[in-house]
Design a protein around this motif. Structure first.
Motif, mmCIF file in Angstrom:
data_model
loop_
_atom_site.group_PDB
_atom_site.id
_atom_site.type_symbol
_atom_site.label_atom_id
_atom_site.label_comp_id
_atom_site.label_asym_id
_atom_site.label_seq_id
_atom_site.Cartn_x
_atom_site.Cartn_y
_atom_site.Cartn_z
ATOM 1 N N TYR A 31 18.285 12.147 0.849
ATOM 2 C CA TYR A 31 17.200 11.321 1.371
ATOM 3 C C TYR A 31 16.885 10.191 0.406
ATOM 4 N N ASN A 32 16.694 9.006 0.934
ATOM 5 C CA ASN A 32 16.013 7.971 0.159
ATOM 6 C C ASN A 32 14.547 8.395 0.088
ATOM 7 N N ILE A 33 13.961 8.330 -1.081
ATOM 8 C CA ILE A 33 12.557 8.700 -1.237
ATOM 9 C C ILE A 33 11.819 7.600 -1.987
ATOM 10 N N GLY A 34 10.526 7.516 -1.749
ATOM 11 C CA GLY A 34 9.792 6.459 -2.417
ATOM 12 C C GLY A 34 8.290 6.604 -2.314
ATOM 13 N N TRP A 35 7.627 5.803 -3.098
ATOM 14 C CA TRP A 35 6.176 5.680 -3.082
ATOM 15 C C TRP A 35 5.796 4.241 -2.760
ATOM 16 N N SER A 48 7.886 2.410 -6.025
ATOM 17 C CA SER A 48 9.056 2.974 -6.684
ATOM 18 C C SER A 48 9.855 3.784 -5.683
ATOM 19 N N CYS A 49 11.169 3.653 -5.755
ATOM 20 C CA CYS A 49 12.049 4.371 -4.844
ATOM 21 C C CYS A 49 13.283 4.883 -5.568
ATOM 22 N N TYR A 107 15.263 0.293 0.181
ATOM 23 C CA TYR A 107 14.279 1.204 0.762
ATOM 24 C C TYR A 107 12.857 0.773 0.430
ATOM 25 N N CYS A 108 12.684 0.238 -0.781
ATOM 26 C CA CYS A 108 11.353 -0.166 -1.234
ATOM 27 C C CYS A 108 10.947 -1.556 -0.729
ATOM 28 N N ASN A 114 11.428 -0.537 6.206
ATOM 29 C CA ASN A 114 12.684 0.230 6.262
ATOM 30 C C ASN A 114 12.425 1.729 6.240
ATOM 31 N N VAL A 115 11.187 2.115 6.229
ATOM 32 C CA VAL A 115 10.783 3.518 6.181
ATOM 33 C C VAL A 115 10.444 4.004 7.579
#
Length: 128
Positions: A31-35, A48-49, A107-108, A114-115
């Motif tokens: 998974y792409n993950i981020g805040w 941040s991703c 992603y970020c 893009n989320v």
């Protein structure tokens, strides 16, 4: 994937907080993950991703050297360690995760457009 964020609160300038985002049922492998965060009256921004293969990490310029994104060994939880907090860090912070092959920057970027999978927000207030 369902995401549950926690760890927000009120902190004085210069203080620290750690946000957590737990994934239910599945791990965050691949998974792409981020805040992301959104302050009142401002556009949402990627903070941040991490890319799905872990090869790239992105931080927006304003948090470089102060914030650190990480995952636990089981890849069920993603963290955002926030140090040296400033009043301008005040915002609602959201975690996100998508089964997507992309760079952390992609992603970020684009204000989170893009989320597809969002966790609920966590309020962070930096004030004396």
């Amino acid at each position: 994937v369902q995401l549950q964020a926690s760890g927000g609160g009120l902190v004085q300038p210069g203080g620290s907080l750690r946000l957590s985002c737990a994934a239910s049922r599945f791990t965050l492998d691949n998974y792409n993950i981020g805040w992301f965060r959104q302050a009142p009256g401002k556009e949402r921004e990627g903070v941040s991703c991490i890319s799905s293969d872990g090869s790239s990490t992105y931080y927006t310029d304003s948090v470089k050297g102060r914030f650190t994104i990480s995952t636990d060994s089981a890849k069920k939880t993603v963290y955002l360690q926030m140090n040296s907090l400033k009043p301008e860090d005040t915002a609602v912070y959201y975690c996100a995760a998508d089964l997507l092959w992309a760079t952390a920057y992609y992603y970020c970027s684009d204000s989170g457009n893009n989320v597809h999978s969002w966790g609920q927000g966590a309020q962070v207030t930096v004030s004396s």
